[in-house]
Design a protein around this motif. Structure first.
Motif, PDB file in Angstrom:
ATOM      1  N   TYR A   1       0.828  -1.197   0.000  1.00 30.04           N
ATOM      2  CA  TYR A   1       0.000   0.000   0.000  1.00 30.04           C
ATOM      3  C   TYR A   1       0.868   1.254   0.000  1.00 30.04           C
ATOM      4  O   TYR A   1       0.528   2.260  -0.636  1.00 30.04           O
ATOM      5  CB  TYR A   1      -0.950  -0.051   1.190  1.00 30.04           C
ATOM      6  CG  TYR A   1      -1.634  -1.397   1.263  1.00 30.04           C
ATOM      7  CD1 TYR A   1      -2.380  -1.872   0.184  1.00 30.04           C
ATOM      8  CD2 TYR A   1      -1.475  -2.239   2.367  1.00 30.04           C
ATOM      9  CE1 TYR A   1      -2.977  -3.124   0.218  1.00 30.04           C
ATOM     10  CE2 TYR A   1      -2.067  -3.488   2.412  1.00 30.04           C
ATOM     11  CZ  TYR A   1      -2.809  -3.927   1.327  1.00 30.04           C
ATOM     12  OH  TYR A   1      -3.383  -5.176   1.353  1.00 30.04           O
ATOM     13  N   ALA A   2       1.998   1.196   0.697  1.00 31.44           N
ATOM     14  CA  ALA A   2       2.955   2.296   0.613  1.00 31.44           C
ATOM     15  C   ALA A   2       3.505   2.410  -0.806  1.00 31.44           C
ATOM     16  O   ALA A   2       3.687   3.518  -1.332  1.00 31.44           O
ATOM     17  CB  ALA A   2       4.089   2.085   1.614  1.00 31.44           C
ATOM     18  N   LEU A   3       3.766   1.270  -1.437  1.00 32.48           N
ATOM     19  CA  LEU A   3       4.177   1.276  -2.850  1.00 32.48           C
ATOM     20  C   LEU A   3       3.162   2.013  -3.701  1.00 32.48           C
ATOM     21  O   LEU A   3       3.518   2.867  -4.526  1.00 32.48           O
ATOM     22  CB  LEU A   3       4.330  -0.165  -3.354  1.00 32.48           C
ATOM     23  CG  LEU A   3       4.278  -0.384  -4.877  1.00 32.48           C
ATOM     24  CD1 LEU A   3       5.470   0.245  -5.569  1.00 32.48           C
ATOM     25  CD2 LEU A   3       4.180  -1.864  -5.208  1.00 32.48           C
ATOM     26  N   SER A   4       1.889   1.710  -3.532  1.00 39.92           N
ATOM     27  CA  SER A   4       0.843   2.320  -4.349  1.00 39.92           C
ATOM     28  C   SER A   4       0.819   3.839  -4.185  1.00 39.92           C
ATOM     29  O   SER A   4       0.732   4.580  -5.169  1.00 39.92           O
ATOM     30  CB  SER A   4      -0.517   1.714  -3.963  1.00 39.92           C
ATOM     31  OG  SER A   4      -1.534   2.125  -4.846  1.00 39.92           O
ATOM     32  N   ALA A   5       0.919   4.317  -2.943  1.00 43.39           N
ATOM     33  CA  ALA A   5       0.915   5.762  -2.699  1.00 43.39           C
ATOM     34  C   ALA A   5       2.178   6.422  -3.250  1.00 43.39           C
ATOM     35  O   ALA A   5       2.129   7.516  -3.823  1.00 43.39           O
ATOM     36  CB  ALA A   5       0.779   6.038  -1.206  1.00 43.39           C
ATOM     37  N   PHE A   6       3.306   5.771  -3.068  1.00 45.37           N
ATOM     38  CA  PHE A   6       4.588   6.259  -3.577  1.00 45.37           C
ATOM     39  C   PHE A   6       4.538   6.424  -5.098  1.00 45.37           C
ATOM     40  O   PHE A   6       4.942   7.453  -5.648  1.00 45.37           O
ATOM     41  CB  PHE A   6       5.671   5.259  -3.163  1.00 45.37           C
ATOM     42  CG  PHE A   6       7.060   5.520  -3.664  1.00 45.37           C
ATOM     43  CD1 PHE A   6       7.973   6.234  -2.899  1.00 45.37           C
ATOM     44  CD2 PHE A   6       7.482   5.020  -4.893  1.00 45.37           C
ATOM     45  CE1 PHE A   6       9.271   6.450  -3.347  1.00 45.37           C
ATOM     46  CE2 PHE A   6       8.773   5.229  -5.349  1.00 45.37           C
ATOM     47  CZ  PHE A   6       9.673   5.950  -4.581  1.00 45.37           C
ATOM     48  N   VAL A   7       4.027   5.404  -5.773  1.00 47.59           N
ATOM     49  CA  VAL A   7       3.913   5.455  -7.234  1.00 47.59           C
ATOM     50  C   VAL A   7       2.962   6.570  -7.657  1.00 47.59           C
ATOM     51  O   VAL A   7       3.235   7.311  -8.606  1.00 47.59           O
ATOM     52  CB  VAL A   7       3.450   4.096  -7.796  1.00 47.59           C
ATOM     53  CG1 VAL A   7       3.031   4.214  -9.266  1.00 47.59           C
ATOM     54  CG2 VAL A   7       4.569   3.069  -7.648  1.00 47.59           C
ATOM     55  N   ALA A   8       1.844   6.711  -6.959  1.00 51.38           N
ATOM     56  CA  ALA A   8       0.876   7.752  -7.295  1.00 51.38           C
ATOM     57  C   ALA A   8       1.518   9.138  -7.263  1.00 51.38           C
ATOM     58  O   ALA A   8       1.320   9.961  -8.173  1.00 51.38           O
ATOM     59  CB  ALA A   8      -0.312   7.686  -6.340  1.00 51.38           C
TER      60      ALA A   8
ATOM     61  N   ILE B   1      -5.606   7.994  -0.657  1.00 47.68           N
ATOM     62  CA  ILE B   1      -4.508   8.900  -1.002  1.00 47.68           C
ATOM     63  C   ILE B   1      -4.459   9.108  -2.511  1.00 47.68           C
ATOM     64  O   ILE B   1      -4.328  10.239  -2.997  1.00 47.68           O
ATOM     65  CB  ILE B   1      -3.176   8.354  -0.467  1.00 47.68           C
ATOM     66  CG1 ILE B   1      -3.144   8.451   1.063  1.00 47.68           C
ATOM     67  CG2 ILE B   1      -1.990   9.098  -1.078  1.00 47.68           C
ATOM     68  CD1 ILE B   1      -1.971   7.735   1.713  1.00 47.68           C
ATOM     69  N   ALA B   2      -4.557   8.022  -3.287  1.00 51.08           N
ATOM     70  CA  ALA B   2      -4.506   8.142  -4.744  1.00 51.08           C
ATOM     71  C   ALA B   2      -5.661   8.985  -5.270  1.00 51.08           C
ATOM     72  O   ALA B   2      -5.475   9.837  -6.150  1.00 51.08           O
ATOM     73  CB  ALA B   2      -4.520   6.752  -5.383  1.00 51.08           C
ATOM     74  N   GLU B   3      -6.858   8.780  -4.739  1.00 52.94           N
ATOM     75  CA  GLU B   3      -8.006   9.556  -5.193  1.00 52.94           C
ATOM     76  C   GLU B   3      -7.831  11.034  -4.848  1.00 52.94           C
ATOM     77  O   GLU B   3      -8.147  11.915  -5.659  1.00 52.94           O
ATOM     78  CB  GLU B   3      -9.288   9.002  -4.577  1.00 52.94           C
ATOM     79  CG  GLU B   3      -9.679   7.633  -5.124  1.00 52.94           C
ATOM     80  CD  GLU B   3     -10.978   7.112  -4.551  1.00 52.94           C
ATOM     81  OE1 GLU B   3     -11.858   7.935  -4.219  1.00 52.94           O
ATOM     82  OE2 GLU B   3     -11.132   5.886  -4.430  1.00 52.94           O
ATOM     83  N   TYR B   4      -7.322  11.312  -3.654  1.00 54.95           N
ATOM     84  CA  TYR B   4      -7.091  12.697  -3.244  1.00 54.95           C
ATOM     85  C   TYR B   4      -6.069  13.371  -4.151  1.00 54.95           C
ATOM     86  O   TYR B   4      -6.304  14.485  -4.655  1.00 54.95           O
ATOM     87  CB  TYR B   4      -6.608  12.722  -1.795  1.00 54.95           C
ATOM     88  CG  TYR B   4      -6.218  14.092  -1.291  1.00 54.95           C
ATOM     89  CD1 TYR B   4      -7.178  15.035  -0.968  1.00 54.95           C
ATOM     90  CD2 TYR B   4      -4.875  14.438  -1.141  1.00 54.95           C
ATOM     91  CE1 TYR B   4      -6.822  16.300  -0.509  1.00 54.95           C
ATOM     92  CE2 TYR B   4      -4.499  15.696  -0.674  1.00 54.95           C
ATOM     93  CZ  TYR B   4      -5.475  16.622  -0.366  1.00 54.95           C
ATOM     94  OH  TYR B   4      -5.130  17.875   0.088  1.00 54.95           O
TER      95      TYR B   4
END
Length: 207
Positions: free
Chosen positions: A18-25, A75-78
Motif C-alpha cells: 500500500y505504501a508502494l501504491s501511494a509512492f507510485v501515485a 490517497i490516490a483519489e485525493y
C-alpha cells in the motif's frame, strides 16, 4: 508545508504494497515529496507523534498542508483530484469505478494468498512453503478475475495505465516472483507493469 510540499510515511523495510501504491501515485503526478519511514516491527506507528497525525495509525499516511490522510486508495483519489498531471484513474465513469473496485477487492480479499505469499517474497526474495489448498483457490480466483479484466488489452487494465495496474501487478508478483505457476499472459502483464519507472524507484529503495 507549502501547497506543493508533501510528506509520505512508509514502512522502514519498504515492503508495504500500500505504501508502494501511494509512492507510485505521487511520482506519477510528478510531485515533490519527502519520505519518513516507520519501524512497524517496533510499533512506531503507535507512538504519540505519529498517532496524532494518522487517524488509523497505518502506513502509508500522507501529510499535505496540515491535512493527513491514510489508506492508499484514498490517497490516490485525493492526489488525482487535487493535482494535475498523469491521471491515476480512468476518465470514463464505469472504468473509473472498476479501477476502484479492483483496488478495494485486492485489499479486502485473497487473504490466504497474501498470508502465504507476503510482500517479503517480492521485495526481499523470501521463500515460503507450497500454497495451501485455500491459497490455491485464492490464486485461481485472482487469475480468473485478472484474465477477465485484461481480455481486451494485455498491456493495461483500461487501455491506458492506472494506479489499479500497480496493485494488480503487485498481487500477481507475490506468486510470479516466488516461482509459483501463473498463466503466461498474466506474467507478461505483471512484468511490463514492474518496469514502469515509478515502480522501479520503489523496487530500488535501499532495504
Amino acid at each position: 508545508m507549502s501547497s506543493t510540499s508533501l510528506l509520505l510515511y512508509v514502512d522502514a523495510q519498504y515492503v508495504s504494497p500500500y505504501a508502494l501504491s501511494a509512492f507510485v501515485a505521487l511520482h506519477e503526478k510528478g510531485l515533490p515529496f519527502d519520505i519518513q519511514t516507520l519501524d512497524l516491527a517496533a510499533k512506531a506507528q503507535h507512538e504519540p507523534d505519529f498517532a496524532a497525525k494518522s487517524l488509523t495509525r497505518r502506513v502509508p499516511t500522507l501529510i499535505h498542508n496540515g491535512f493527513s490522510l491514510s489508506e492508499s486508495s484514498a490517497i490516490a483519489e485525493y492526489i488525482d483530484e487535487v493535482f494535475p498531471g498523469t491521471p491515476l484513474y480512468p476518465n470514463e465513469p464505469q472504468s473509473r469505478a472498476r479501477a476502484r473496485q479492483v483496488q478495494a477487492w485486492l485489499r479486502s480479499d485473497l487473504t490466504a494468498l497474501k498470508q502465504e505469499r507476503p510482500t517479503e517474497v517480492v521485495f526481499l526474495g523470501e521463500k515460503q512453503p507450497p500454497l495451501s489448498p485455500k491459497a490455491q483457490r485464492a490464486a485461481e480466483k485472482l487469475f480468473s478475475a485478472a484474465e477477465l479484466l485484461l481480455a481486451a488489452n494485455t498491456e493495461n487494465l483500461f487501455g491506458q495505465w492506472s494506479i489499479a495496474d500497480v496493485d494488480l501487478a503487485l498481487t500477481l508478483n507475490r506468486l510470479i516472483l516466488h516461482g509459483d505457476s501463473v498463466p503466461n499472459n498474466l506474467v507478461t502483464y505483471a512484468k511490463n507493469q514492474w518496469q514502469r519507472p515509478s515502480v522501479q524507484l520503489w523496487i530500488n529503495q535501499k532495504r
